[in-house]
Structures are given as C-alpha cells and as structure tokens.
Design a protein around this motif. Structure first.
Motif, PDB file in Angstrom:
ATOM      1  N   UNK B  72       0.839  -1.197   0.000  1.00 41.70           N
ATOM      2  CA  UNK B  72       0.000   0.000   0.000  1.00 41.70           C
ATOM      3  C   UNK B  72       0.881   1.258   0.000  1.00 41.70           C
ATOM      4  N   UNK B  73       1.898   1.256   0.852  1.00 38.17           N
ATOM      5  CA  UNK B  73       2.753   2.444   0.948  1.00 38.17           C
ATOM      6  C   UNK B  73       3.637   2.626  -0.271  1.00 38.17           C
ATOM      7  N   UNK B  74       3.836   1.549  -1.022  1.00 47.34           N
ATOM      8  CA  UNK B  74       4.690   1.647  -2.216  1.00 47.34           C
ATOM      9  C   UNK B  74       3.893   1.953  -3.474  1.00 47.34           C
ATOM     10  N   UNK B  75       2.598   1.908  -3.369  1.00 48.85           N
ATOM     11  CA  UNK B  75       1.759   2.096  -4.562  1.00 48.85           C
ATOM     12  C   UNK B  75       1.862   3.539  -5.065  1.00 48.85           C
ATOM     13  N   UNK B  76       2.165   3.710  -6.349  1.00 47.33           N
ATOM     14  CA  UNK B  76       2.362   5.074  -6.878  1.00 47.33           C
ATOM     15  C   UNK B  76       1.131   5.962  -6.723  1.00 47.33           C
ATOM     16  N   UNK B  77      -0.062   5.390  -6.841  1.00 50.27           N
ATOM     17  CA  UNK B  77      -1.274   6.209  -6.719  1.00 50.27           C
ATOM     18  C   UNK B  77      -1.464   6.685  -5.282  1.00 50.27           C
ATOM     19  N   UNK B  78      -1.192   5.788  -4.348  1.00 50.75           N
ATOM     20  CA  UNK B  78      -1.286   6.180  -2.934  1.00 50.75           C
ATOM     21  C   UNK B  78      -0.257   7.267  -2.646  1.00 50.75           C
ATOM     22  N   UNK B  79       0.951   7.051  -3.138  1.00 53.90           N
ATOM     23  CA  UNK B  79       2.030   8.006  -2.845  1.00 53.90           C
ATOM     24  C   UNK B  79       1.747   9.378  -3.452  1.00 53.90           C
ATOM     25  N   UNK B  80       1.154   9.369  -4.635  1.00 55.85           N
ATOM     26  CA  UNK B  80       0.915  10.651  -5.300  1.00 55.85           C
ATOM     27  C   UNK B  80      -0.286  11.379  -4.715  1.00 55.85           C
ATOM     28  N   UNK B  81      -1.372  10.658  -4.472  1.00 55.85           N
ATOM     29  CA  UNK B  81      -2.632  11.318  -4.118  1.00 55.85           C
ATOM     30  C   UNK B  81      -2.986  11.253  -2.635  1.00 55.85           C
ATOM     31  N   UNK B  82      -2.440  10.267  -1.947  1.00 54.02           N
ATOM     32  CA  UNK B  82      -2.738  10.123  -0.516  1.00 54.02           C
ATOM     33  C   UNK B  82      -1.431   9.942   0.266  1.00 54.02           C
ATOM     34  N   UNK B  86       0.546   6.845   2.950  1.00 50.23           N
ATOM     35  CA  UNK B  86       1.854   6.195   2.788  1.00 50.23           C
ATOM     36  C   UNK B  86       2.765   6.539   3.966  1.00 50.23           C
ATOM     37  N   UNK B  87       2.758   7.813   4.343  1.00 49.31           N
ATOM     38  CA  UNK B  87       3.643   8.242   5.437  1.00 49.31           C
ATOM     39  C   UNK B  87       3.270   7.580   6.752  1.00 49.31           C
ATOM     40  N   UNK B  88       1.978   7.493   7.004  1.00 53.92           N
ATOM     41  CA  UNK B  88       1.546   6.890   8.273  1.00 53.92           C
ATOM     42  C   UNK B  88       1.939   5.418   8.321  1.00 53.92           C
ATOM     43  N   UNK B  89       1.703   4.726   7.217  1.00 57.43           N
ATOM     44  CA  UNK B  89       2.065   3.301   7.199  1.00 57.43           C
ATOM     45  C   UNK B  89       3.565   3.150   7.415  1.00 57.43           C
ATOM     46  N   UNK B  90       4.339   3.990   6.733  1.00 60.04           N
ATOM     47  CA  UNK B  90       5.798   3.868   6.817  1.00 60.04           C
ATOM     48  C   UNK B  90       6.330   4.257   8.203  1.00 60.04           C
ATOM     49  N   UNK B  91       5.542   4.998   8.940  1.00 59.93           N
ATOM     50  CA  UNK B  91       5.970   5.366  10.297  1.00 59.93           C
ATOM     51  C   UNK B  91       5.715   4.237  11.289  1.00 59.93           C
ATOM     52  N   UNK B  92       5.017   3.199  10.836  1.00 58.29           N
ATOM     53  CA  UNK B  92       4.649   2.143  11.769  1.00 58.29           C
ATOM     54  C   UNK B  92       5.536   0.920  11.636  1.00 58.29           C
ATOM     55  N   UNK B  93       5.727   0.235  12.746  1.00 56.06           N
ATOM     56  CA  UNK B  93       6.373  -1.076  12.788  1.00 56.06           C
ATOM     57  C   UNK B  93       7.736  -1.071  12.104  1.00 56.06           C
ATOM     58  N   UNK B  94       8.029  -2.135  11.378  1.00 53.82           N
ATOM     59  CA  UNK B  94       9.310  -2.265  10.677  1.00 53.82           C
ATOM     60  C   UNK B  94       9.000  -2.756   9.270  1.00 53.82           C
ATOM     61  N   UNK B 160      -4.606   3.747  10.450  1.00 54.55           N
ATOM     62  CA  UNK B 160      -5.999   4.165  10.648  1.00 54.55           C
ATOM     63  C   UNK B 160      -6.098   5.648  10.988  1.00 54.55           C
ATOM     64  N   UNK B 161      -5.057   6.199  11.566  1.00 54.34           N
ATOM     65  CA  UNK B 161      -5.058   7.638  11.863  1.00 54.34           C
ATOM     66  C   UNK B 161      -5.114   8.410  10.544  1.00 54.34           C
TER      67      UNK B 161
END
Lengths: 173, 320, 728
Positions: B72-82, B86-94, B160-161
C-alpha cells in the motif's frame, strides 16, 4: 477440513511441513530443518533476528506459521552464501566488522538483501521527504530501512558502511 | 499457543463459527496467541483469499483488505494522491512487519496496553469485569481522551489515523451482506465494554477500504515516539490542510496515541477553518482538542505533547 | 617467572617483534561463519532426542509456592515432566561467584522468578503446558517493590577526605544536584539458553556464558556434583554484557531435567524471561556536589549514590568508582547506600559503576564548568590530579588530556556556542556536549596454552570466551606476532571449559589478561627456539615461519606446547589504573516535541596498546551506542504495586535502533601502559559507555537550554520545559 501439511521451497529445496500447526516458520527452520542460521531473539517481531525472505520479501519468521507458507519460496542466510563462497554483502559485513557477537547478523544480512531490492524498486520510507518521489539512498534512508533489525552490540554504523559498500560496487558493476 | 485447527481459505467469507479467527499477516494475532491473550479454536487462513489489489473506485481508490502495508505504501497512486496514508504506514512497525501486515488486519490491531498483553494482570478488555490495572499502574502509553474508568487503552496503529483524516470507508462483509463504515466510526470508545475494539460484528470480515477522491492540500503525518523508529506512537497527528489566500481553507486532523480510536475532533477543525494561521490560533485549537483530556499520572505529559505536536504540524502545514 | 605481574614489563616486546600483525585491523577469524549463520550458539547444538523445557515464572512479586497443579498439565499432549526442584535457581549467579547462587524455587523473591520447569517432546507443547500450569501462592503482602519507598543503609564505609560541607560553603562556585537513572537490562540479542546432556555421571552443557571457569563451579555446586564431571561449551555467545557472567535458571533446570529424563534437554529463556529474571543494572539516585575556586579548580567533590538489590545480595552498583580517581578536589565524600526491594536481582551490566556513575558525574561537571564560566574541556583538564586523591598512588598512564584535545579537534568543538539555544535548524535546536570517559582497569588471573606445531602452525587454547569482543582475533594476533607465524596459520580454540582457564569475559579484562597468558606461553616457546638456535632470546627474530632466517619447522621435531599464566600482582596495588577517553556529541532537540536525535558523535580513547584496531574500534562504537540508549531511551519500568516489570520485551524496553545511531567517529590513541599488562594494553570493552550519556545530556542542554537530571531523557521529560518553539 483442517489443513495439516504444506510444502515449502527452502533455499531451492522442497521441504515438507507436516506437524503441529502452532509451529512458527522460525522454529520449523531451526528445529526441524536444522537451519539454525536464522536466529530467535524475541519471538515477537520486536528484534529482526529471525528475518528471512519469503518470495523475495523480508519478514519476521517468528510471527509466521510454517503451515501458512505452502508453496512459498523461503530464502534464509544459508541460501545467501557459505563461508567458502561468501555473497558480497557477507564479505562486506566481515570486512567492515558489521557485527560483534554475530547473533543478529543473519537477520541483518537477509534484511539488507531485501532492503536493497526495495530501494531499487523505488519504495519510499519514513524519512523520504516526498513519498511520491523515488528516494535517494542516503545513510538516513538506509538506517530507517534497517531499523527493524536490532543490534545490541551496537555495530550499526559498521553495518551501514557494509551495505553502502555493496551498493557502490553494484553501481560500479 | 493453545492448539487450534488450521484451514486455508480460497476467498473471503463471513465467519460462521464462534471461536474461528481469521489470520492474514498474523503479526498481531500470533503475537497475542503466544501471550495467551488470544486463543482461537480454529484459524482460517485468508492470506491467499484475494482482495490483494488496489483499484480505482468512484474517483478514489479501493484498497483490498489483504493488500499488505508495504504494498500500500509503495503504490504510486497512494504516494501521489494520498501521501498521508503512505507516510503513516511507513511510520509504523518495521519493513519486515509491513511486508506481512495487511490493511484489514492493521485496522483490527489490538491495543499495546501492557496489562492487556499480560494474562497475569487485570484487564477489562481481555477479561471483562476483572478490573483495570492500568488506571493506577504503568500508564505512560495510555489514553487521555475518551477514556472510561473501565479502560484507558489506546488504539496503537498509524494507518488508521491517516485513513481517519482522509475520510476513508471500511467495507465489511457479513452474513447479511456488505456494509460500509466510515473509518472514523469503525473504532469505538471503551465505555463500559472495552472488550470490543471496533464495531465489527462477530460474523463480519473486512473486505476493503475505500478512499474518496483526492483532496488538495498539504498532507503531513507526524509521529512522536521514544526512539526514532520501530516504536509505537506517544502521540501522532495526521493532517490534511489546504490554504487559500493566507487562510486555512480546509483542515482535517486525526490523532493517534490519545484514545481508544483515532481521534478526530470537529470543533478543533472548525476553530482553524477560515482563519489565518498563527501560534495563538493553534493554541486555541489545542485548547479545544484537549479540553476534556485527562491524564492518569504516567501519561499526563501527553496533554502537553499533543498540544505541541499539533502546533508543529500546523506550523509546518501553513509555512510558505 | 612468577605468575603474578609485580613489576611493569618495560621491554614492550610486541614493539620489537617482526610479524607486524599486532594491532592491525584484521577481520575476525570467525567472521565468515557469523555472516553465514554457521557459528553455533547455545540452543543450536544438534543433539538426538532432545526434549524441550520451558520455565514457568511466578505471577506474584514475593511469597511462597503453595501448590503446583501438576496433574492437569502432565495430562497434556507431549508433556514429559514438571520440575520444581529444590536445586533450581531462584536467582542467577553474580559475576565471578564461583558457587551456587540462591536456590529453591518454592520461595518467590521477585515477579517472574522461575518456579517450575515443564518439559515436553516439542517446543510448542512445552510452551503451551508452561502457560497452562496453575500455581497457588501464599503472597507476602507487605513486600517492598518501590525503590523510592524503602530505607537505605550504607553498603560500605564512605570515602571521605577533608571537609566537603565547608568546601561547598566557601566555594566561589558550587552546584548541588540530584540525578536519577533507571534500571537497565543487558538485552543481549541471544536469549539465555542451555542444552544439558549427561553421559553417566558426566554433564556436558552447551550454554551461553562469559566466564566458564566460574560457571563450572557454579553449576557443579548447584547440582551437587564434582567439578570434574561438568563440562561447559560456549564457543559462540550472542552477546553478554554482564548478563551471562553467572549461570542462570536455564542451565540448572536443563541439567536437572536431563538427568532425570535420561535424555538431552534444551531450555531457552523467552525474551520476557530474560528481562524479568536476569540481573538488571540497579536504578540509581545520585547526589553530586561540586565546589571550585575562581580559577575553576575543584576544591570539593561529593558523589553519593543510592541503589537497590534483593535482600541477601552482596552486589551494590559501584556508582562512584571512577569519581575516586578522575578529578582533583581535596575535600571529598564518596558514599554508596543500598535499599532492599523485591525486584529482579541487581548485578553487573556492562561497566557496572561507571556506566551510570560517569554519565551523571560528567553532566554535573558540565554544569560546574558553566557556573565557573570556563569551557568544559578546559575545566576538566584543569582538574586532573597528579596522583590518586587521598592515597598518593601514581597513575599508570592517562590519556585523558590527549583524548579531550584530539577529540575536540576532530569533532570541531570550536564551532560550539557557549550559550544554549544559539543554533536552530528548522524545528531543531542543535547543541554540542563533551564528557570524559574512564573505566577502571583490572588484570585477572588467566591461563592459556599455545602450541607451535611441528608443521609451523600455531594453536591457542583457552576457556576464554568471545562475546563479540574479539577474543578469537586478538589472541591469535598475539600468538602470531610473538611466534612469527602468518595469521592464517594461527588457530584459536575457545569457549570449552576443558581448556586452560582464561580470565573470562567481563570487567574489560578478558583480552589483556588471557592475552597476557598467551604472551607468556609464547615467551616460553621463544626461549625454547632461542635455545635450539643457540642464540640469546633477545637475538631471536621470528617472522613468516622463519626463525633467524631458518624455517622454524627445521627446529621442530614435535609440537612445542607451553601454558602461560598470569595473576594480578603488585602493579595492581601500586598504581591507579584506568582506561580513559573523551566523548563529543552533537544533538538535535525538536523545539516543539522534545524528541532528541543524535547527529554525530566522536570518541577518542586511550587504553594502552591496541591489539586489533578493528575489533577495538567496534567495542568503542558499541559502548557509545549503549550511551545513546542510556541517555535517551532505556528504562525498566516496574509496577510498584506488584513488582511486575511492565517493559519486559524489546517493544517496550527501547534499545537504540539503526536510525538512533548516527555516523560515529572513533579515535584510538597510541599508548603503552607497561603497568597494566605485559602487552602494555588495558581494557576497552566497557570504556565506550562510561560517560557517553553525559555527553548527550550536555549536548541537549547546549541545544535547548534544558538541564534534565533524569535519564533517559525522553520527550515527556523535555516537552514541558522547552522554550517557546516559535517565539525564540
């Protein structure tokens, strides 16, 4: 119908799992297959010592059931290189002293191997300034991307140096 | 772990037997099973049950429930529009955990309250009616908003935030068919029934999450934690902020680490909307956000930290 | 030659030898095995028919076991037995104990203490059974779990000189501050594990230990068997940091179960059990009083500390150890008090004493320098005593001034703003801090055997362990250098208690002590070679397998085997010995949230001869990472109502991750300390942590103007005290 078996491809070899469905992939590797290169550090996904690659992606093998990996390709540290035939990343860990006790090392190396692929695929990370852009592989990027692998000996900067060397030699190649 | 039967599922279906638990990534469920906090009689493995793609949907996107956090965080559409997502997912876990964790599973992630995770302590969420050892215990990570005397646990996730600030919708399938639940209403407050984390019914399974049409504006995810990575949030803020003519034209704010659910406060957003940004305004917004905040000792600091985190995010979002 | 080291060896023989490998940054010989997952750690030895044991921890903090509901668990699938034997360990052994620690698990001293072992055919079965085992307790209701709520008493006579109170009254400048540090866990990556295998009366235990010669005694005593019937193998240890100094619960319970069942048994602690049952570093409260005159010369030093441990434990974190010798000041008071709490045994965790004592002393020194209006480096240099205060002993060698100067130059200390809150980059305040490093140096009794084989190769043997410290590398280098043998013809066998007893790994003494034993064994071989060549040993030149230009194999009709020995002697008493250094840290503190990020660090260290520049550097790096953890993130947090540790895993106990650690520069200073050892080397394994967190604290102050007196310096402590992020 309960499912009771699975066939896994471990380092290119078909291995049958037929056992207690509670067994984690980590314990299957270590206890049944005697592939003890994959380490148990916390058993709860909190240290990264058990990192292996499943279908090319790094995961914590402690938080995964062996039986769930039917048909999956598992690569462990034993599948990356041997003392007689070290992979470049392993050689770099040795020469940069990217470890001390060595217990987190297989996990670091499996993690780094998959991480380089993620970088090559342009995946962003939590430190990527603009996530829509292709990230530049700064040291800070490498550190963030390796943060799922703890090293209590504190070899972190040597590990980053080892990874950096492999990246540079691959660029040169 | 207690013994269980295991079954592979070819597709996502409503759950029809009590004691069945769905497993996909397993990163939270297996953790809790090892701790004996969860003890399903049967595990239904949905990790290959489809729903693993992100598709266009009504001007926005639909994320299948089994799309991994990493994908999800690597998806270009998510990265461009949402980018917030992407940032929230990447801030979580490892990275390792994000490669396993799924969209649906992550929404159902259970609290990190140390008492919930320890079967030798009292916890109303784990064992209704047993009491809450966190109230007077080690509660540095606990909630300051929307708590009850039965439970002060937080929802620990990051994704979810972001989804809350992005007005996403959860799509669930039950015996009675499909229903749609705004993410902001998916998680619930503990009240006197903290055993339930969310409004999912026993038979329901999450099939996907839909994102509305992208909105313009800056998207920021700020997570404050005890170490720089691989740690749960003390406080996090997801923000979508649009400026027009030096005023805040539109703002959506969601907070993690403060409550039993991602916290969104319409009044805070109303105070900011239409106003020119200033430290005084940000303070006013924080006053509204935290008016009912209640610390329990160890987590008192979260009141000040949330205020400052909000100021940091609003300052960043409204800078030239 | 006497075994004891009584007079400094001023020959500096390792500077005369010709092989040229000593000190070289050679790769670890076991490096490839580690990088390939082929190094075999305790739980990984493959024994046929091995049963799996899982320990059951107490769910009370203090009391007695009244009943164990065995039957329902014995009926579970695969369960073989439940043990709650009198001999099982209630506490793990302290470092160098050499005898059984407190046994009998029917009494519960602390929450999580093992009370039973469940053994089953499979790990899954044993784990489920251990979880299911019901235990009834008689709970002690008035037990003390809160260090803040117990009485303290002196653990030793205070070390007093002059009149500190008066010095404080009369001082031109003085500070009086009370600091706190939290309890720490070693959190070595490899959890404690043992596989026990009996052959008749003889036990072989595959374990993870730091000091085998003591561990054999501890295990034998615990089991009531003769030492000669106990063999411990620890070829690879996944980190120790003090936690594996003494035998722990896994070893004794595995041995007991294996003896009863007549088959091998493996017991591995869970990560939570490592946190709950293995020695912690005590939390501390420390009062620092410093007084100085107008010229910035210290006239008084007071360092008083309060620590805790379980009742009946002799160990008290020696917090003030380095304060004794580090700085001048004719009026002194050093005191250590201990309180008794029912929390996990306190014991040695990497650099006991200095690790938390130095960071507090160095934070206080920063405040004192500021009060006196003197640059903190200059202030430290101005206060180095000529001889050990109060005792008049000379220092063996001390590179502190050089470390401060060299480190400052390399780090760019001249870029530091004297006042805080002067440098801002975006949301971040940037500041710099300095601290001294110091760690006592100890030589310990050691033996090692060296064989110069008839084929010209060398074998070094000792029960010395390598925790990642570099023993395999440096012991080989010493032998190769002394005997003129290429390093690839040098083998090192360690970690087997049947081999000659080395010093063990701990107290930073392993390399110098066992290395000195290797050195002496090599000296004996050199004497034999000289005799065979009919030359004086001073005329012997050994290089690349040649002895005075003759192939050494021509001189050998059989293996030459010598055992070298060393013991601490007069040099330990006649001098103050320590390793020294300096830390420099640049920290960024978020002006809004109080998050701290270390941007860069430099450490400069003098610890005598460097035996391997690569592994020594790694030791320093690792220590500094521990310093970051101690400064910013690490804390064991107990529920003081029950004594339960709430941060008992690696998600809640925050050891630094990759992203917490910036590029770290390590400067190794050339030094020869002839007093310390015949190698002219001192200890380095712990030096890198001793004061490092002080440099971080001082950088935080220099960045944002907040003096915290509480470690770790997490955002919650800073956030309420930061200046206005926007107005400033």
């Amino acid at each position: 119908m309960a499912t009771t078996s699975a066939t896994l491809d471990v380092n290119g070899e078909a291995r049958e799992f037929q056992g207690d469905p509670r067994q984690t992939l980590l314990d299957f590797l270590r206890l049944d297959l005697k592939l003890t290169g994959t380490k148990k550090g916390c058993d709860h996904g909190q240290c990264g010592a058990c990192t292996v690659m499943v279908n090319g992606r790094r995961i914590n093998s402690c938080l995964s059931l062996a039986i769930m990996h039917d048909g999956d390709q598992i690569t462990t540290i034993e599948g990356i290189g041997t003392p007689e035939n070290l992979a470049a990343i392993q050689r770099a860990f040795v020469s940069h002293d990217g470890f001390q006790c060595g217990y987190c090392t297989p996990g670091q190396i499996c993690s780094a191997t998959a991480m380089l692929k993620e970088l090559a695929d342009g995946w962003p990370s939590a430190v990527t300034e603009a996530v829509a852009d292709t990230p530049a592989p700064s040291d800070e990027e490498l550190r963030e991307r390796m943060s799922g692998n703890l090293c209590r000996c504190g070899a972190y900067s040597n590990i980053i140096a080892a990874i950096r060397e492999v990246m540079q030699s691959e660029e040169g190649a | 772990m207690r013994p269980f039967d295991y079954r592979r599922m070819a597709d996502l279906q409503p759950v029809d037997q009590p004691g069945d638990r769905l497993i996909a990534g397993g990163t939270n469920l297996l953790d809790l099973m090892k701790l004996d906090v969860e003890a399903p009689r049967r595990l239904l493995d949905i990790s290959r049950a489809g729903q693993d793609r992100i598709t266009e949907h009504e001007g926005g996107l639909r994320i299948g429930a089994l799309v991994t956090n990493a994908d999800c965080a690597a998806d270009p559409r998510i990265r461009a529009d949402y980018p917030l997502l992407a940032k929230a997912i990447l801030a979580g876990a490892s990275p390792q955990l994000r490669n396993k964790a799924t969209t649906g599973g992550n929404l159902c992630q259970r609290t990190r309250c140390q008492y919930f995770m320890a079967t030798d302590t009292r916890c109303n969420k784990r064992q209704p009616g047993s009491g809450c050892d966190a109230l007077q215990g080690v509660n540095r990570n606990h909630a300051i908003l929307g708590t009850s005397e039965a439970c002060i646990a937080t929802y620990p996730g990051d994704m979810a935030v972001a989804l809350t600030a992005l007005d996403a919708t959860v799509e669930v399938l039950g015996q009675g068919g499909t229903r749609l639940i705004p993410v902001a209403e998916f998680h619930r407050l503990p009240g006197d029934d903290p055993a339930r984390d969310n409004v999912l019914r026993d038979d329901e399974v999450i099939t996907g999450v839909t994102l509305p049409e992208p909105v313009a504006g800056r998207q920021i995810y700020r997570k404050i934690r005890d170490r720089s990575s691989y740690a749960f949030a003390l406080v996090s803020v997801g923000a979508v902020i649009k400026l027009r003519e030096d005023r805040i034209a539109r703002v959506a704010l969601a907070f993690g680490g403060l409550a039993h659910k991602p916290w969104r406060d319409p009044q805070t957003e109303a105070i900011l909307t239409g106003q020119p940004p200033s430290p005084a305004l940000f303070d006013q917004a924080a006053d509204a956000l935290l008016a009912k905040a209640k610390g329990r000792g160890g987590n008192d600091f979260k009141i000040a930290l949330a205020r400052r985190a909000l100021a940091a995010v609003l300052t960043e979002a409204t800078e030239e | 030659m006497s075994d004891s080291y009584d007079t400094p060896d001023q020959r500096n023989l390792l500077d005369q030898t010709a092989q040229g490998v000593i000190g070289q940054p050679l790769d670890r010989p076991e490096g490839a095995l580690k990088a390939c997952g082929q190094a075999t750690y305790a739980a990984e030895h493959d024994l046929t028919n091995c049963a799996e044991g899982v320990l059951v921890g107490a769910t009370i903090g203090c009391g007695r076991v009244v009943r164990i509901h065995r039957d329902e668990v014995l009926a579970m699938p695969g369960v073989l037995a439940i043990y709650a034997d009198q001999a099982m360990l209630r506490r793990n052994a302290q470092g160098t104990a050499g005898e059984a620690p407190i046994q009998d698990v029917t009494t519960v001293d602390y929450y999580g203490q093992p009370v039973a072992l469940v053994v089953a055919e499979s790990f899954e079965q044993a784990t489920a059974a251990a979880k299911a085992l019901r235990v009834d307790y008689d709970v002690t209701t008035d037990a003390d779990f809160d260090p803040a709520a117990v009485e303290y008493e002196p653990s030793e006579e205070a070390d007093e000189l002059g009149d500190l109170d008066r010095a404080m009254d009369e001082a031109a400048f003085s500070i009086d501050r009370t600091f706190t540090t939290e309890a720490h866990n070693s959190a070595a990556m490899e959890p404690h594990a043992s596989i026990a295998d009996w052959d008749g009366r003889k036990l072989t235990l595959y374990g993870s230990f730091q000091m085998l010669k003591y561990n054999v005694k501890e295990l034998a005593d615990s089991l009531g068997v003769a030492e000669k019937n106990v063999r411990i193998l620890s070829p690879y240890i996944g980190g120790g940091f003090g936690s594996k100094l003494g035998i722990s619960h896994d070893a004794v319970s595995a041995a007991l179960a294996a003896r009863e069942l007549g088959r091998p048994v493996r017991v591995t602690l869970t990560r939570q059990q490592v946190f709950e049952t293995i020695t912690r570093r005590s939390e501390t409260r420390q009062r620092l009083r410093l007084a100085c005159d107008r010229q910035g010369r210290l006239t008084g030093i007071g360092h008083e500390a309060w620590v805790t441990n379980l009742p009946d434990e002799g160990f008290a974190e020696p917090v003030t150890q380095a304060t004794k010798f580090l700085y001048a000041g004719q009026n002194r008071r050093l005191a250590l008090s201990i309180g008794r709490v029912q929390l996990t045994t306190a014991g040695s965790v990497r650099a006991p004493g200095e690790a938390v004592g130095m960071q507090v002393l160095e934070a206080a020194m920063d405040e004192m320098a500021e009060a006196a209006g003197i640059d903190p480096i200059e202030f430290r240099k101005r206060n180095l005593p000529a001889e050990l205060p109060g005792e008049g002993l000379p220092y063996s060698s001390r590179m502190l001034t050089e470390a401060l100067d060299r480190g400052a130059r390399s780090f760019g200390w001249d870029q530091r703003h004297q006042q805080p809150c002067q440098r801002r980059e975006g949301e971040w305040w940037i500041g710099m801090g300095v601290a001294s490093a110091a760690r006592v140096n100890i030589l310990s009794k050691a033996e090692a055997r060296v064989t110069l084989r008839a084929d010209g190769g060398v074998l070094v043997e000792s029960d010395q362990t390598d925790l990642g410290t570099g023993s395999y590398a440096i012991l080989g280098q010493i032998a190769a250098e002394m005997l003129g043998v290429p390093i690839d013809r040098t083998d090192v066998a360690l970690g087997d208690s049947d081999l000659p007893a080395g010093a063990g790994s701990g107290g930073s003494w392993g390399a110098t002590s066992t290395g000195s034993a290797v050195f002496r064994a090599c000296e004996a071989i050199r004497a034999t070679l000289a005799h065979k060549l009919s030359v004086d040993v001073d005329e012997l030149r050994l290089k690349d397998g040649l002895a005075n230009d003759r192939p050494v194999t021509e001189l050998l009709d059989k293996d030459l085997v010598e055992t070298g020995r060393i013991e601490p002697g007069k040099t330990m008493k006649d001098y103050s010995q320590a390793s020294y250094g300096a830390f420099f840290c640049e920290a960024a503190v978020n002006a809004f949230t109080g998050e701290t990020r270390i941007r860069r660090m430099t450490g400069a260290f003098g610890f005598g001869r460097v035996l391997n520049a690569k592994t020594a550097r790694s030791q320093c790096l690792g220590g500094m990472v521990w310093g970051i953890g101690s400064a910013l993130t690490e804390a064991m947090e107990f529920d003081h109502r029950t004594g339960r540790l709430m941060t008992h895993d690696l998600a809640e106990y925050h050891v630094p991750v990759h992203r917490d650690v910036p590029a770290i520069e390590v400067i190794l200073l050339e030094e020869r300390d002839t007093v310390a050892s015949p190698l002219q080397a001192k200890g380095v394994g712990e030096l890198g942590i001793c004061g490092a967190a002080g440099a971080v604290a001082n950088a935080i102050y220099n960045a944002c103007g907040v003096r915290l007196h509480s470690f770790p310096m997490t955002p919650d402590k800073l956030v309420g005290r930061l200046p206005d992020p926007v107005g400033a």
